[in-house]
Write a protein that holds these residues in place. Structure first.
Motif, mmCIF file in Angstrom:
data_model
loop_
_atom_site.group_PDB
_atom_site.id
_atom_site.type_symbol
_atom_site.label_atom_id
_atom_site.label_comp_id
_atom_site.label_asym_id
_atom_site.label_seq_id
_atom_site.Cartn_x
_atom_site.Cartn_y
_atom_site.Cartn_z
ATOM 1 N N GLN A 83 -19.049 21.930 12.773
ATOM 2 C CA GLN A 83 -18.316 21.083 11.819
ATOM 3 C C GLN A 83 -17.331 21.910 11.006
ATOM 4 N N LEU A 84 -17.767 23.100 10.612
ATOM 5 C CA LEU A 84 -16.879 23.970 9.831
ATOM 6 C C LEU A 84 -15.637 24.334 10.645
ATOM 7 N N GLY A 85 -15.856 24.618 11.926
ATOM 8 C CA GLY A 85 -14.736 24.947 12.817
ATOM 9 C C GLY A 85 -13.784 23.777 12.971
ATOM 10 N N ILE A 86 -14.352 22.582 13.214
ATOM 11 C CA ILE A 86 -13.529 21.381 13.442
ATOM 12 C C ILE A 86 -12.736 21.023 12.185
ATOM 13 N N VAL A 87 -13.441 21.001 11.051
ATOM 14 C CA VAL A 87 -12.748 20.635 9.803
ATOM 15 C C VAL A 87 -11.726 21.719 9.426
ATOM 16 N N GLY A 88 -12.071 22.983 9.698
ATOM 17 C CA GLY A 88 -11.126 24.081 9.442
ATOM 18 C C GLY A 88 -9.841 23.876 10.226
ATOM 19 N N TYR A 89 -9.982 23.465 11.481
ATOM 20 C CA TYR A 89 -8.825 23.186 12.337
ATOM 21 C C TYR A 89 -8.008 22.013 11.764
ATOM 22 N N PHE B 236 -14.661 20.501 3.941
ATOM 23 C CA PHE B 236 -15.047 21.838 4.406
ATOM 24 C C PHE B 236 -16.059 22.462 3.441
ATOM 25 N N LEU B 237 -15.753 22.356 2.135
ATOM 26 C CA LEU B 237 -16.672 22.918 1.128
ATOM 27 C C LEU B 237 -18.019 22.194 1.187
ATOM 28 N N GLY B 238 -17.937 20.859 1.391
ATOM 29 C CA GLY B 238 -19.171 20.069 1.507
ATOM 30 C C GLY B 238 -20.044 20.571 2.638
ATOM 31 N N TYR B 239 -19.435 20.781 3.817
ATOM 32 C CA TYR B 239 -20.194 21.269 4.985
ATOM 33 C C TYR B 239 -20.736 22.672 4.732
ATOM 34 N N LEU B 240 -19.901 23.498 4.061
ATOM 35 C CA LEU B 240 -20.311 24.879 3.782
ATOM 36 C C LEU B 240 -21.538 24.892 2.866
ATOM 37 N N MET C 152 -20.832 14.230 14.664
ATOM 38 C CA MET C 152 -19.961 14.984 15.575
ATOM 39 C C MET C 152 -18.821 14.096 16.070
ATOM 40 N N ALA C 153 -19.182 12.870 16.497
ATOM 41 C CA ALA C 153 -18.155 11.945 17.001
ATOM 42 C C ALA C 153 -17.116 11.686 15.907
ATOM 43 N N ALA C 154 -17.592 11.484 14.665
ATOM 44 C CA ALA C 154 -16.687 11.205 13.545
ATOM 45 C C ALA C 154 -15.707 12.368 13.338
ATOM 46 N N LEU D 106 -26.984 23.619 14.761
ATOM 47 C CA LEU D 106 -25.754 23.985 15.482
ATOM 48 C C LEU D 106 -24.558 23.229 14.909
ATOM 49 N N ILE D 107 -24.840 22.027 14.447
ATOM 50 C CA ILE D 107 -23.761 21.149 13.973
ATOM 51 C C ILE D 107 -22.955 21.766 12.814
ATOM 52 N N PHE D 108 -23.609 22.572 11.971
ATOM 53 C CA PHE D 108 -22.905 23.077 10.786
ATOM 54 C C PHE D 108 -21.746 24.022 11.123
ATOM 55 N N PRO D 109 -21.985 25.081 11.905
ATOM 56 C CA PRO D 109 -20.825 25.930 12.241
ATOM 57 C C PRO D 109 -19.760 25.165 13.025
#
Lengths: 90, 213
Positions: free
Chosen positions: B130-136, B168-172, B82-84, B125-128
């Motif tokens: 992370q997707l939001g953060i990386v999407g941004y 993003f694809l990786g997290y997805l 998350m910090a990263a 919880l981290i997955f959605p």
């Protein structure tokens, strides 16, 4: 209207001005060359002295600024720094 | 055992990449004091630590160590990841937040709170998030790329954008793997390969600029 200079660009311009004046420049001349307001100029030079990019010397009762090794290194690596910031959009 | 060795190689590549990026950018950060460079470096540091924690989990499984270690490493992994991600986005947006007085301490606290919530209340919880953060971050890097088209450095901005799309694809896929991996364990190898490609792209970008430094 000219674009406002970024902090790094201002530092670069100040250090270049010192270097191009045979590495010894009086504050008044540096103020003219740096295109800054007196207050901004004071802030920048204080910061540069504090961070050891330039040194302040008094010769025959007159204050001058000269570059330190760190100041030269900044100028040497300036292009890399700017390119890094630019490439990654930082 | 073979999956452990795969994990070891995978971790070594990513941690080494992060370490090289951290070290190669140290001097330019010391000289410039630029906050964008600082946050980018912090992001790489925490990615490295996150993948070390993940490897720690494999060690715990291999040697059947006490459950406490799993808990600790899981929380450490979530916190570091998350910090990263937060620092990665902040490295791109810090100028916008400067006027609101957002400081890096806020990001450390946010990462810790999220890690805690995930551990106590909401698993995965981290997955959605992370997707939001990386999407941004993708949106920002795409805009950066558009702004720089035809200029010097546009190629690298395009590559950075592509790297974040890969992230993003990786997290997805990672998110999906939680539900489908029991049936298709090989999918995990694809996810890991995507992550390795991402870090190699970032490493290439850093080395390309700092090679003369």
């Amino acid at each position: 209207m000219a674009k406002k200079r970024e902090r790094l660009e201002v530092i670069h311009d100040i250090l270049v001005a010192v270097r191009e004046n045979h590495n010894s420049i009086k504050p008044t001349r540096l103020l003219q060359l740096s295109n800054l307001s007196p207050q901004m100029f004071r802030d920048y030079t204080e910061e540069l002295v504090e961070k050891k990019f330039i040194r302040e010397e008094t010769v025959s009762g007159k204050k001058t600024y000269s570059l330190t090794d760190k100041g030269y290194e900044f100028l040497e690596k300036y292009k890399t720094i700017v390119q890094f910031i630019d490439n990654f959009g930082l | 055992m073979s999956s452990f060795i795969t994990e070891l190689v995978y971790t070594a590549v990513i941690v080494l990449s992060c370490m090289i990026m951290w070290l190669r950018t140290q001097r330019i950060y010391e000289l410039s004091g630029h906050l964008g460079i600082k946050y980018f470096r912090l992001s790489m540091l925490f990615f490295g630590l996150a993948f070390l924690s993940r490897f720690g989990l494999s060690v715990v499984n291999l040697y059947s160590l006490p459950h406490d270690y799993t808990v600790l490493l899981n929380v450490a992994f979530t916190y570091c990841l998350m910090a990263a991600s937060l620092f990665l986005v902040f490295s791109l947006t810090w100028k916008r937040f400067e006027r609101f007085g957002v400081v890096e301490g806020t990001l450390f606290v946010a990462a810790f709170v999220i890690a805690l919530i995930e551990f106590v209340w909401i698993p995965n919880l981290i997955f959605p998030l992370q997707l939001g953060i990386v999407g941004y971050a993708i949106a920002i890097t795409y805009r950066n790329y558009l702004d720089s088209r035809g200029q010097k450095g546009a190629g690298m901005r395009q590559l950075y954008f592509a790297a974040l799309v890969i992230a993003f694809l990786g997290y997805l896929f990672n998110f999906l793997v939680i539900y489908i991996a029991p049936y298709f364990p090989w999918v995990l190898y694809y996810v890991d390969s995507i992550t390795v490609v991402l870090f190699l792209i970032l490493l290439y970008g850093v080395l390309k600029v700092t090679r003369d430094g």
